[in-house]
Write a protein that holds these residues in place. Structure first.
Motif, short mmCIF file in Angstrom:
data_model
loop_
_atom_site.label_atom_id
_atom_site.label_comp_id
_atom_site.label_asym_id
_atom_site.label_seq_id
_atom_site.Cartn_x
_atom_site.Cartn_y
_atom_site.Cartn_z
N ALA A 89 -5.65 3.74 -19.14
CA ALA A 89 -6.82 2.57 -19.10
C ALA A 89 -7.08 2.36 -17.50
O ALA A 89 -6.31 2.65 -16.72
CB ALA A 89 -6.42 1.22 -19.61
N LEU A 90 -8.20 1.99 -17.38
CA LEU A 90 -8.73 1.52 -15.99
C LEU A 90 -8.14 0.40 -15.39
O LEU A 90 -7.98 -0.55 -16.36
CB LEU A 90 -10.25 1.45 -15.86
N THR A 91 -7.59 0.42 -14.18
CA THR A 91 -7.06 -0.76 -13.60
C THR A 91 -7.53 -0.89 -12.10
O THR A 91 -7.47 0.26 -11.60
CB THR A 91 -5.63 -0.72 -13.64
N GLY A 92 -7.76 -2.15 -11.73
CA GLY A 92 -8.21 -2.01 -10.32
C GLY A 92 -6.99 -2.61 -9.43
O GLY A 92 -6.33 -3.52 -9.66
N PHE A 93 -6.85 -1.78 -8.20
CA PHE A 93 -5.73 -2.28 -7.39
C PHE A 93 -6.28 -2.59 -6.14
O PHE A 93 -6.92 -1.81 -5.59
CB PHE A 93 -4.66 -0.99 -7.28
N VAL A 94 -5.84 -3.68 -5.81
CA VAL A 94 -6.26 -4.41 -4.42
C VAL A 94 -5.50 -3.82 -3.48
O VAL A 94 -4.52 -3.71 -3.27
CB VAL A 94 -6.20 -5.97 -4.22
N ILE A 95 -6.29 -2.93 -2.29
CA ILE A 95 -5.91 -2.30 -1.14
C ILE A 95 -6.54 -2.74 0.04
O ILE A 95 -7.64 -3.30 0.02
CB ILE A 95 -5.78 -0.82 -1.38
N ASP A 96 -5.82 -2.69 1.04
CA ASP A 96 -6.51 -3.21 2.49
C ASP A 96 -7.57 -1.99 2.87
O ASP A 96 -8.75 -2.56 3.17
CB ASP A 96 -5.72 -3.50 3.35
N GLU A 97 -7.19 -0.80 2.78
CA GLU A 97 -8.32 0.39 3.27
C GLU A 97 -7.85 1.63 2.86
O GLU A 97 -6.67 1.98 2.78
CB GLU A 97 -8.71 0.35 4.71
N VAL A 98 -8.87 2.52 2.53
CA VAL A 98 -8.46 4.01 2.34
C VAL A 98 -8.50 4.46 3.66
O VAL A 98 -9.14 4.38 4.59
CB VAL A 98 -9.54 4.54 1.53
N THR A 99 -7.29 5.42 3.71
CA THR A 99 -7.19 5.99 5.17
C THR A 99 -7.54 7.61 5.17
O THR A 99 -8.00 8.02 6.15
CB THR A 99 -5.95 5.80 5.56
N ASP A 100 -7.29 8.18 3.86
CA ASP A 100 -7.62 9.77 3.98
C ASP A 100 -7.68 10.07 2.62
O ASP A 100 -7.14 9.79 1.64
CB ASP A 100 -6.35 10.50 4.95
N VAL A 101 -7.91 11.47 2.62
CA VAL A 101 -7.69 12.13 1.20
C VAL A 101 -6.99 13.67 1.91
O VAL A 101 -7.79 14.25 2.78
CB VAL A 101 -8.98 12.44 0.75
N ILE A 102 -5.86 13.75 1.33
CA ILE A 102 -5.25 15.13 2.12
C ILE A 102 -4.85 15.87 0.79
O ILE A 102 -4.62 15.61 -0.19
CB ILE A 102 -4.26 14.60 2.80
N ARG A 103 -4.53 17.20 1.13
CA ARG A 103 -3.79 18.11 0.31
C ARG A 103 -2.52 18.52 0.74
O ARG A 103 -2.45 18.89 2.10
CB ARG A 103 -4.64 19.32 0.13
N VAL A 104 -1.30 18.28 0.02
CA VAL A 104 -0.13 18.56 0.68
C VAL A 104 0.70 19.39 -0.33
O VAL A 104 0.33 19.64 -1.65
CB VAL A 104 0.65 17.45 0.89
N ALA A 105 1.62 20.32 0.19
CA ALA A 105 2.32 20.83 -0.77
C ALA A 105 3.66 19.87 -1.51
O ALA A 105 3.95 19.15 -0.95
CB ALA A 105 3.17 22.20 -0.15
N ARG A 106 3.83 20.00 -2.79
CA ARG A 106 4.68 19.07 -3.72
C ARG A 106 6.12 19.17 -2.91
O ARG A 106 6.84 18.31 -2.62
CB ARG A 106 4.68 19.33 -5.09
N ARG A 107 6.51 20.36 -2.44
CA ARG A 107 7.65 20.53 -1.82
C ARG A 107 7.94 19.76 -0.65
O ARG A 107 8.97 19.77 -0.29
CB ARG A 107 7.84 22.03 -1.57
N ASP A 108 6.83 19.41 0.04
CA ASP A 108 6.80 18.41 1.49
C ASP A 108 6.90 17.07 1.07
O ASP A 108 7.42 16.21 1.99
CB ASP A 108 5.52 18.78 2.07
#
Length: 141
Positions: A89-108
């Protein structure tokens, strides 16, 4: 043959709660919206701020700071709501600010510390001076 993008990679949206940075799978994030009037709901848990009408859908709003026991921002200091797919279900989470969109290896992503780790904490990602707490929304009850 190795491809550029692997199933071992994860793309994450990172955001701030106070001075701490958190990350969630980008596939769980539906949209980021400006803070709006939240309608209080009687007898809701203390971390539930209330509900909003998001284009005809009623979406509960959760304060992650309250949920995690972090110091709260002053009234009116919230910046945005991350609308996420939480337990189907959709839920809204209060956050201060979005900082980035990143791609990382799960092993990291390092496993969470045994001391005080929570089921919602998938692990810790170290990106130079940045430490990002990686969340798994499926276990955020």
């Amino acid at each position: 043959m190795e491809t550029t993008s692997s199933v071992a990679d994860i793309q994450m949206v990172t955001f701030l709660l106070g001075s701490e940075e958190y990350g969630v799978d980008v596939m769980d994030v539906r949209e980021i919206v400006d803070i709006t009037d939240v309608t209080k709901v009687a007898n809701a848990p203390s971390h539930v701020e209330g509900v909003i009408d998001l284009r005809g859908s009623i979406v509960p709003i959760v304060s992650l700071k309250k949920r995690f026991g972090l110091p709260e921002a002053a009234a009116g200091d919230y910046n945005c709501i991350a609308v996420m797919d939480f337990a189907g279900a959709l839920t809204g989470f209060v956050i201060d600010e979005v900082t980035d969109v990143i791609r990382v290896a799960r092993r990291d992503i390092l496993p969470p510390l045994e001391l005080g780790s929570e089921p919602w904490m998938e692990g810790i990602l170290s990106l130079g001076p940045r430490l990002i707490v990686v969340m798994n929304l499926k276990h955020l009850a």
